[in-house]
Design a protein around this motif. Structure first.
Motif, PDB file in Angstrom:
ATOM      1  N   MET A  34      24.395  40.745  12.922  1.00  0.00           N
ATOM      2  CA  MET A  34      22.936  40.601  13.122  1.00  0.00           C
ATOM      3  C   MET A  34      22.484  41.395  14.335  1.00  0.00           C
ATOM      4  SD  MET A  34      21.563  38.955  10.815  1.00  0.00           S
ATOM      5  CE  MET A  34      19.961  38.797  11.594  1.00  0.00           C
ATOM      6  N   PRO A  35      21.284  41.970  14.264  1.00  0.00           N
ATOM      7  CA  PRO A  35      20.772  42.663  15.450  1.00  0.00           C
ATOM      8  C   PRO A  35      20.504  41.654  16.556  1.00  0.00           C
ATOM      9  CG  PRO A  35      19.090  42.561  13.728  1.00  0.00           C
ATOM     10  CD  PRO A  35      20.358  42.021  13.131  1.00  0.00           C
ATOM     11  N   SER A  36      20.624  42.087  17.786  1.00  0.00           N
ATOM     12  CA  SER A  36      20.220  41.196  18.868  1.00  0.00           C
ATOM     13  C   SER A  36      18.950  41.767  19.511  1.00  0.00           C
ATOM     14  CB  SER A  36      21.362  41.011  19.876  1.00  0.00           C
ATOM     15  OG  SER A  36      21.341  42.013  20.842  1.00  0.00           O
ATOM     16  N   PHE A  37      18.095  40.850  19.942  1.00  0.00           N
ATOM     17  CA  PHE A  37      16.791  41.267  20.459  1.00  0.00           C
ATOM     18  C   PHE A  37      16.697  41.027  21.956  1.00  0.00           C
ATOM     19  CE2 PHE A  37      16.143  40.795  15.972  1.00  0.00           C
ATOM     20  CZ  PHE A  37      15.358  41.899  15.672  1.00  0.00           C
ATOM     21  N   PHE A  38      16.167  42.010  22.662  1.00  0.00           N
ATOM     22  CA  PHE A  38      16.029  41.935  24.119  1.00  0.00           C
ATOM     23  C   PHE A  38      14.581  41.631  24.474  1.00  0.00           C
ATOM     24  CE2 PHE A  38      14.531  44.200  27.898  1.00  0.00           C
ATOM     25  CZ  PHE A  38      15.365  43.727  28.893  1.00  0.00           C
ATOM     26  N   THR A  39      14.397  40.584  25.295  1.00  0.00           N
ATOM     27  CA  THR A  39      13.068  40.392  25.875  1.00  0.00           C
ATOM     28  C   THR A  39      13.147  40.719  27.370  1.00  0.00           C
ATOM     29  OG1 THR A  39      13.476  38.060  26.294  1.00  0.00           O
ATOM     30  CG2 THR A  39      12.364  38.609  24.221  1.00  0.00           C
ATOM     31  N   GLY A  40      12.028  41.226  27.894  1.00  0.00           N
ATOM     32  CA  GLY A  40      12.046  41.788  29.240  1.00  0.00           C
ATOM     33  C   GLY A  40      11.701  40.827  30.357  1.00  0.00           C
ATOM     34  N   PHE A  41      11.514  39.536  30.021  1.00  0.00           N
ATOM     35  CA  PHE A  41      10.995  38.610  31.039  1.00  0.00           C
ATOM     36  C   PHE A  41      11.921  38.464  32.244  1.00  0.00           C
ATOM     37  CE2 PHE A  41       9.038  37.052  27.001  1.00  0.00           C
ATOM     38  CZ  PHE A  41       7.759  37.486  27.290  1.00  0.00           C
ATOM     39  N   GLU A  42      13.214  38.361  31.987  1.00  0.00           N
ATOM     40  CA  GLU A  42      14.125  38.097  33.099  1.00  0.00           C
ATOM     41  C   GLU A  42      14.222  39.322  34.022  1.00  0.00           C
ATOM     42  OE1 GLU A  42      18.326  38.099  32.643  1.00  0.00           O
ATOM     43  OE2 GLU A  42      18.141  38.102  34.826  1.00  0.00           O
ATOM     44  N   LEU A  43      14.363  40.508  33.434  1.00  0.00           N
ATOM     45  CA  LEU A  43      14.401  41.730  34.249  1.00  0.00           C
ATOM     46  C   LEU A  43      13.089  41.888  35.018  1.00  0.00           C
ATOM     47  CD1 LEU A  43      15.557  44.425  35.209  1.00  0.00           C
ATOM     48  CD2 LEU A  43      14.986  45.420  32.981  1.00  0.00           C
ATOM     49  N   ALA A  44      11.972  41.608  34.329  1.00  0.00           N
ATOM     50  CA  ALA A  44      10.663  41.696  34.998  1.00  0.00           C
ATOM     51  C   ALA A  44      10.592  40.726  36.166  1.00  0.00           C
ATOM     52  CB  ALA A  44       9.540  41.419  33.998  1.00  0.00           C
ATOM     53  N   ALA A  45      11.123  39.507  35.978  1.00  0.00           N
ATOM     54  CA  ALA A  45      11.079  38.500  37.047  1.00  0.00           C
ATOM     55  C   ALA A  45      11.867  38.979  38.268  1.00  0.00           C
ATOM     56  CB  ALA A  45      11.624  37.169  36.542  1.00  0.00           C
ATOM     57  N   ARG A  46      13.022  39.621  38.008  1.00  0.00           N
ATOM     58  CA  ARG A  46      13.809  40.145  39.132  1.00  0.00           C
ATOM     59  C   ARG A  46      13.027  41.228  39.886  1.00  0.00           C
ATOM     60  NH1 ARG A  46      18.765  42.503  36.754  1.00  0.00           N
ATOM     61  NH2 ARG A  46      18.269  41.539  34.763  1.00  0.00           N
ATOM     62  N   LEU A  47      12.395  42.124  39.117  1.00  0.00           N
ATOM     63  CA  LEU A  47      11.614  43.200  39.751  1.00  0.00           C
ATOM     64  C   LEU A  47      10.426  42.614  40.514  1.00  0.00           C
ATOM     65  CD1 LEU A  47      11.646  45.683  36.736  1.00  0.00           C
ATOM     66  CD2 LEU A  47      12.851  46.014  38.914  1.00  0.00           C
ATOM     67  N   ASN A  48       9.783  41.620  39.920  1.00  0.00           N
ATOM     68  CA  ASN A  48       8.612  41.023  40.573  1.00  0.00           C
ATOM     69  C   ASN A  48       8.997  40.287  41.855  1.00  0.00           C
ATOM     70  OD1 ASN A  48       6.793  42.027  38.725  1.00  0.00           O
ATOM     71  ND2 ASN A  48       6.846  40.200  37.417  1.00  0.00           N
ATOM     72  N   ALA A  49      10.192  39.702  41.870  1.00  0.00           N
ATOM     73  CA  ALA A  49      10.646  39.020  43.093  1.00  0.00           C
ATOM     74  C   ALA A  49      10.767  40.042  44.226  1.00  0.00           C
ATOM     75  CB  ALA A  49      11.977  38.317  42.836  1.00  0.00           C
ATOM     76  N   GLU A  50      11.309  41.202  43.903  1.00  0.00           N
ATOM     77  CA  GLU A  50      11.453  42.273  44.891  1.00  0.00           C
ATOM     78  C   GLU A  50      10.060  42.746  45.359  1.00  0.00           C
ATOM     79  OE1 GLU A  50      13.840  43.599  46.504  1.00  0.00           O
ATOM     80  OE2 GLU A  50      12.721  45.311  47.319  1.00  0.00           O
ATOM     81  N   THR A  51       9.131  42.876  44.411  1.00  0.00           N
ATOM     82  CA  THR A  51       7.768  43.303  44.764  1.00  0.00           C
ATOM     83  C   THR A  51       7.115  42.264  45.679  1.00  0.00           C
ATOM     84  OG1 THR A  51       7.531  44.579  42.729  1.00  0.00           O
ATOM     85  CG2 THR A  51       5.487  43.887  43.824  1.00  0.00           C
ATOM     86  N   ARG A  52       7.291  40.973  45.364  1.00  0.00           N
ATOM     87  CA  ARG A  52       6.714  39.925  46.215  1.00  0.00           C
ATOM     88  C   ARG A  52       7.246  40.034  47.648  1.00  0.00           C
ATOM     89  NH1 ARG A  52       6.977  36.558  41.831  1.00  0.00           N
ATOM     90  NH2 ARG A  52       9.057  35.834  42.404  1.00  0.00           N
ATOM     91  N   ARG A  53       8.548  40.326  47.766  1.00  0.00           N
ATOM     92  CA  ARG A  53       9.113  40.485  49.116  1.00  0.00           C
ATOM     93  C   ARG A  53       8.450  41.650  49.850  1.00  0.00           C
ATOM     94  NH1 ARG A  53      13.947  38.705  46.866  1.00  0.00           N
ATOM     95  NH2 ARG A  53      14.560  40.775  46.141  1.00  0.00           N
ATOM     96  N   ARG A  54       8.242  42.781  49.127  1.00  0.00           N
ATOM     97  CA  ARG A  54       7.603  43.939  49.779  1.00  0.00           C
ATOM     98  C   ARG A  54       6.175  43.597  50.182  1.00  0.00           C
ATOM     99  NH1 ARG A  54       8.311  49.880  47.540  1.00  0.00           N
ATOM    100  NH2 ARG A  54       7.601  50.200  49.664  1.00  0.00           N
TER     101      ARG A  54
END
Lengths: 276, 276
Positions: free
Chosen positions: B1-21
């Motif tokens: 079966m194909p597996s599907f990627f959602t971007g929420f977790e990667l986005a959350a990591r990036l957003n945490a870094e942005t919040r720090r900046r």
């Protein structure tokens, strides 16, 4: 048998057009060529370019790089403000301690004829009217000369440099070719080049492209000029092509003369732009 | 079966870094989003972006496009000079009569967070420190997330646009991937995509990529969001992948959230750059 392309006739056509543009200007365009006078190869190259420029009605004035990085940057800033100077080329390698980007920024976009200023590279990337790097422009013109319209053609570039491969990819996409960019980290180079209508190599690796890399009817543009034990060679192992029906550009008289013609066209364009 | 990627977790990591900046800045970064208020889809999109921005500590202020092209250009010039505004995004489609390049030039490179100003596009092309277009940056990050280091990977892009395909090609070459750029004029799309480790499609053509276009183990990033009779779909014919071992990004929750996170990072970067 392979057939070999020399660029003199295409260059002559481009130079005739440049001469017409130059004749319409108030004075001959003037381009300063900064070079390392102690580098015999670079000095000889500049003298050849100077002669070609003269035929197109352009003054190419060689000038040695100042002695240290700070003096180079000061000289570039002076040239940027000099009303008598339309363009500046900084021959490679740059002096130690001088970065390509900082040099381009000191000179300014208007007098950059090598596509090294971010505004010029950006205009090319965004599809705005641009002055592409001469080698990339020459490759597009030669590809069209040898293979006709590029729409739908399969083109493989060998080398992803920022002054040849990448701007060239953009020019070829503008012509609606399908473009693959390969380089030293590519897993199976031959698997790509064997499927190509046109291979354009700028890797600087003698013998990299041989008979096993090409399909019958392929066109190969060899941008590299490598100094070997028996003189100048490109990336193509020409001896291996015996009996094969491929078209290859001559080294150094294939891409070279057309590149020079494209540089002169850029200088004329820079001069015309300043006259506006 | 194909597996599907959602971007929420990667986005959350990036957003945490942005919040720090963002937390290190004197005040929250402020980005004006010009939009067509009569376009319900565009307005809804802006509201979602506004909510995400708020979570990252960024003020995203929607504002309708002025009524005519001259007024739009005047407003952009005002925003360029407004000390309280760190960045401006101009949602697409632009109002009739407003060109993308002229709008970017009026705004200036410093407040352009979409890579649309020639200086920003040129910095990316030349390898200088750059703020890449958010979608392209998101695709590189997702590709690395799903497939590991990209060096030597075979990547095929479907679509050669100047805001996704071309800048993305440059980012992938920086990571030493082998990159093929295909588009509507490509003779045999499947012949390319079937050989790819990673396919990134931004063609805007529902059903363009099916099971016959992919090899087992392939990773597919679907950038397109097409409005179909049964809701939003990408370019990938997901039903055809039944039983195949491929990884595909979800539409619209795959590339989308990561693109928003990359845009927010660009806004934080623009604000930090102004504070220097």
């Amino acid at each position: 048998m392979p057939s070999f392309f020399t660029g003199f006739e295409l260059a002559a056509r481009l130079n005739a057009e440049t001469r017409r543009r130059v004749a319409a200007l108030a004075r001959p365009p003037r381009c300063v060529a900064l070079l390392d006078a102690a580098n015999a190869g670079m000095a000889a190259y500049a003298r050849r370019q100077q002669a070609f420029a003269g035929e197109a009605g352009i003054v190419l004035a060689p000038e040695p790089y100042p002695a240290n990085p700070e003096a180079v940057m000061r000289r570039l800033a002076e040239l940027a403000g000099d009303e008598e100077v339309d363009a500046v080329v900084t021959l490679y390698p740059l002096p130690a301690g001088v970065g390509a980007l900082e040099a381009a920024l000191a000179l300014g976009a208007g007098k950059d004829v090598d596509g090294l200023h971010p505004e010029n590279a950006g205009a090319l990337a965004l599809g705005a009217p641009a002055r592409p790097p001469a080698t990339a422009k020459a490759c597009r013109l030669i590809a069209e000369e040898l293979a006709g319209p590029l729409k739908g053609k399969e083109i493989v570039l060998v080398g992803a440099s920022r002054i040849v491969g990448r701007p060239l990819a953009s020019l070829l996409l503008d012509a609606e070719a399908t473009v693959t960019i390969t380089h030293a980290a590519t897993r199976d180079l031959a698997a790509h080049t064997r499927e190509a209508d046109i291979v354009i190599t700028a890797a600087g690796v003698p013998g990299l492209i041989g008979a096993g890399h090409l399909r019958d009817g392929a066109t190969v543009l060899d941008v590299s000029i490598n100094r070997g034990p028996h003189g100048l060679v490109g990336d193509v192992d020409v001896a291996s092509l015996e009996g094969r029906s491929v078209t290859v550009t001559h080294v150094p008289d294939g891409v070279g003369p057309v590149t020079t013609a494209c540089l002169l066209a850029n200088i004329a364009e820079a001069a015309a732009g300043r006259a506006l």
